[in-house]
Design an enzyme around this catalytic site. Structure first.
Site, PDB file in Angstrom:
ATOM      1  N   GLY A 117     -31.063  -0.464-101.501  1.00 35.63           N
ATOM      2  CA  GLY A 117     -30.511  -0.774-100.189  1.00 35.63           C
ATOM      3  C   GLY A 117     -29.805   0.411 -99.559  1.00 35.63           C
ATOM      4  N   GLY A 153     -28.104   0.383 -96.633  1.00 36.52           N
ATOM      5  CA  GLY A 153     -27.169  -0.054 -95.598  1.00 36.52           C
ATOM      6  C   GLY A 153     -25.848   0.674 -95.713  1.00 36.52           C
ATOM      7  N   PHE A 154     -24.802   0.101 -95.128  1.00 34.60           N
ATOM      8  CA  PHE A 154     -23.492   0.761 -95.142  1.00 34.60           C
ATOM      9  C   PHE A 154     -23.009   1.048 -96.560  1.00 34.60           C
ATOM     10  CE2 PHE A 154     -23.153  -1.380 -90.913  1.00 34.60           C
ATOM     11  CZ  PHE A 154     -22.949  -0.243 -90.162  1.00 34.60           C
ATOM     12  N   VAL A 169     -38.313  -3.943-103.731  1.00 34.62           N
ATOM     13  CA  VAL A 169     -38.095  -4.398-105.103  1.00 34.62           C
ATOM     14  C   VAL A 169     -38.440  -5.871-105.209  1.00 34.62           C
ATOM     15  CG1 VAL A 169     -36.420  -4.660-106.973  1.00 34.62           C
ATOM     16  CG2 VAL A 169     -36.307  -2.667-105.460  1.00 34.62           C
ATOM     17  N   GLU A 200     -20.658 -11.483 -78.888  1.00 37.34           N
ATOM     18  CA  GLU A 200     -21.108 -10.223 -78.298  1.00 37.34           C
ATOM     19  C   GLU A 200     -22.481 -10.382 -77.649  1.00 37.34           C
ATOM     20  OE1 GLU A 200     -18.502  -7.180 -81.120  1.00 37.34           O
ATOM     21  OE2 GLU A 200     -20.644  -7.437 -81.528  1.00 37.34           O
ATOM     22  N   ASP A 223     -22.376  -6.744 -98.582  1.00 40.76           N
ATOM     23  CA  ASP A 223     -22.450  -8.165 -98.216  1.00 40.76           C
ATOM     24  C   ASP A 223     -22.940  -9.060 -99.335  1.00 40.76           C
ATOM     25  OD1 ASP A 223     -21.601  -7.344 -95.769  1.00 40.76           O
ATOM     26  OD2 ASP A 223     -23.480  -7.732 -94.704  1.00 40.76           O
ATOM     27  N   ALA A 249     -18.888  -4.371 -92.082  1.00 42.28           N
ATOM     28  CA  ALA A 249     -19.122  -2.985 -92.493  1.00 42.28           C
ATOM     29  C   ALA A 249     -17.992  -2.393 -93.328  1.00 42.28           C
ATOM     30  CB  ALA A 249     -19.370  -2.122 -91.249  1.00 42.28           C
ATOM     31  N   GLN A 250     -16.734  -2.654 -92.954  1.00 44.96           N
ATOM     32  CA  GLN A 250     -15.626  -1.973 -93.623  1.00 44.96           C
ATOM     33  C   GLN A 250     -15.550  -2.232 -95.125  1.00 44.96           C
ATOM     34  OE1 GLN A 250     -13.252   0.365 -93.397  1.00 44.96           O
ATOM     35  NE2 GLN A 250     -14.371   0.986 -91.583  1.00 44.96           N
TER      36      GLN A 250
END
Length: 443
Positions: free
Chosen positions: A35, A37-38, A103, A194, A324, A341-342
Site C-alpha cells: 500500500g 497511501g499516506f 496482493v 465537502e 486506516d 491522514a494524520q
C-alpha cells in the site's frame, strides 16, 4: 507457470502466482510494504537509504491525495493534480523497490505473499492497505450508487453528473428531468459535507452559465446523515456552523435519517421518504481491506486489524498494520484511531523509527498519537476548524484548510497546479474541467 489449475481458489492463486517476483539479491532484511497511501509512503520515505531492503507493492503506480477527490468529482481539479507517480517519489531510494501488482493472499507460516504477478518472501510485512467503501450490506445502493474512495470513483461521479445534466436538457419529461438533476449524498462526515458544498457551488455558479435552459432551482442537493448531527467527529461548534453553511447554500440536510434502498432512480429512507434522483454518492462509511490469509480473530469492528502498542498485528511478531486498516484498541481509543491522514502519517513515521531502533538492537517505544486538529470546508471561504481548544470557522478556517491541504500534496508541480486552479476559481468561481472524456455507465 503451471497450466493444470484446479477449482480450489487458493490452488488457483498458487497456480497463477507461484513464480517468484524478481528482486535484487541482498544480505539485508527484507521489509515488504503493501500500500502506497499516506501510511505506507511515509514509512518508506523515512527508511530511504537505510540498511534494510524495502519492497513497496501497490495495485496502482501512483499515490493519490484522497482529501481532494471531491474537487476532481465536481470538475474543480484534474486527477493528475492530486496523483503522484510512486516511482518518481522513490527516485534516489537505493534500498527501495516498487512492484506494481495486487496482493491476493498472505501465508504467514511461510513468510510469503502471493500476488497477481508472482510471490515474494519477507522478513517483515507491513499492511498499509487502507479502506474501501462500506455500503453496510445495502446491495441495491452498492449496485446503483457511487462511492468516493479513489480517483476512478471521482471521475465516475464527474462523468455521471455531466452526462445526466446533458440528458436533462434533452428530455421533455419533467419527472425524468428532476431525477437527472437531483443529487443525494449519504453521510454527513467531512467527505460528505465537502462534496455537498462543492456541488452547491457548482449549482449556483456553473449551472446558470452552462445550462441557461434550466430554471434557477433545477438542481437540488440532499445530504442524508443517520446520526443526530453532521460532522459528528468534530465539535458541536463545527457541526452547527457546517449546518448553517450548507443551508445557506440551499443544501437540504436530513439528519436522523438513513437510506434503505436505491434502484438508480428512487431513493428510499427508513422514515418513508422518497427522493427522485439518478445521482447518489455514498460517503457514509468505510471498511478495512487487506489480503486473505489472516485469522478472523485478528479482525475487529470495521474490518480492521487489531494491533498492539507497537502496531504489530495481534498474534504475530513480524506482521504490522498501519493507517486506516489498523485498529489500536485502548481505553483512550476504544474504536481505534480516526481513519484520516494524520494518524496514518504518524504511524508510518513511528514504524520507520521502530525498524531503525531494531537495527541498533533497541526496543521500540509505544505508539502515541498526537491529535493536530480537524478541518473541513463547505464551499469557498467557508470552513470549520478544531485545533486543540480553539474552535473557529469562516474565512480564517478556510485559509488554514487551504494551506494545510496544499502543503500536504506530493510534488512541487502538483502544488503549483492545485494552487493555480484555486486562485483562478477564487476570483471567477469557474470550474474549467467540465469535460466528458469517456462515457460512464453503471454496471
Amino acid at each position: 507457470m503451471k497450466n493444470d489449475c484446479t477449482s480450489n481458489v487458493y490452488e488457483d492463486i498458487e497456480c497463477r502466482s507461484s513464480e517468484t517476483i524478481c528482486l535484487p539479491k541482498t544480505t539485508l532484511k527484507r521489509l515488504v510494504v503493501i500500500g502506497g497511501g499516506f501510511a505506507g509512503l511515509e514509512l518508506v520515505k523515512k527508511l530511504k537509504n537505510k540498511p534494510i531492503q524495502v519492497v513497496l507493492i501497490d495495485k496502482n503506480n501512483f499515490h493519490q491525495f484522497q482529501p481532494l477527490l471531491y474537487q476532481v468529482a465536481t470538475s474543480g481539479l484534474e486527477p493528475d493534480s492530486i496523483a503522484f507517480p510512486l516511482r518518481k517519489q522513490l527516485a534516489g531510494y537505493k534500498n527501495v523497490n516498487f512492484r506494481l501488482t495486487e496482493v491476493l493472499q498472505i501465508k504467514p507460516k511461510e513468510n510469503t505473499i502471493y500476488t497477481t504477478k508472482g510471490k515474494i518472501t519477507y522478513d517483515y510485512l507491513v499492511l498499509a492497505t487502507g479502506t474501501a467503501t462500506n455500503f453496510f450490506g445495502l446491495k441495491s445502493v452498492q449496485k446503483n450508487g457511487l462511492g468516493l474512495k479513489d480517483i476512478r470513483d471521482s471521475l465516475n461521479i464527474r462523468h455521471m453528473m455531466l452526462q445526466n445534466l446533458e440528458q436533462a436538457t434533452i428530455t421533455c419529461n419533467e419527472k425524468e428531468k428532476k431525477a437527472l438533476t437531483n443529487f443525494v449524498i449519504v453521510g454527513g462526515g467531512p467527505a460528505g459535507i465537502e462534496m455537498a458544498g462543492a456541488l452547491a457551488e457548482f449549482c449556483k455558479y456553473i449551472i446558470p452559465k452552462d445550462y441557461p435552459e434550466f430554471s434557477a432551482s433545477i438542481m437540488k442537493i440532499y445530504l442524508i446523515e443517520a446520526s443526530n448531527k453532521i460532522l459528528g467527529v468534530m465539535s458541536n461548534n463545527a457541526s452547527s456552523q457546517s449546518l448553517k453553511y450548507l443551508k445557506d447554500l440551499n443544501v437540504n440536510v436530513l439528519i436522523n435519517e438513513s437510506v434503505i434502498d436505491y434502484d438508480g432512480t428512487l431513493v428510499k429512507t427508513k422514515s418513508g421518504k422518497e427522493i427522485q434522483a439518478k445521482n447518489l454518492i455514498w460517503a457514509a462509511g468505510v471498511k478495512g481491506q487487506f489480503p486473505e490469509g489472516l485469522d478472523q480473530n485478528n479482525i475487529v469492528r470495521g474490518n480492521r486489524l487489531k494491533v498492539n502498542e507497537n502496531l504489530l498485528v495481534e498474534g504475530f511478531d513480524n506482521i504490522y498494520a498501519i493507517g486506516d486498516v489498523s485498529a489500536m484498541i485502548t481505553e483512550k481509543t476504544p474504536k481505534g484511531h480516526p481513519q484520516v491522514a494524520q494518524p496514518a502519517i504518524q504511524q508510518g513515521k513511528y514504524l520507520a523509527d521502530s525498524f531503525l531502533r531494531a537495527l541498533k538492537n533497541k526496543q521500540p517505544k509505544p505508539f502515541k498519537y498526537s491529535d493536530k486538529g480537524s478541518l473541513a470546508t463547505i464551499g469557498k471561504r467557508r470552513a470549520v476548524a478544531d485545533i486543540g481548544k480553539l474552535k473557529f470557522s469562516g474565512y480564517l478556517a478556510w485559509l488554514l484548510w487551504s494551506f494545510v491541504h496544499l502543503m500536504s500534496i506530493s510534488g512541487f508541480k502538483n502544488k503549483l497546479l492545485v494552487g493555480l486552479n484555486w486562485t483562478i476559481s477564487y476570483f471567477s468561481y469557474d470550474k474549467s474541467n467540465r469535460l466528458i472524456i469517456r462515457k460512464f455507465k453503471k454496471n
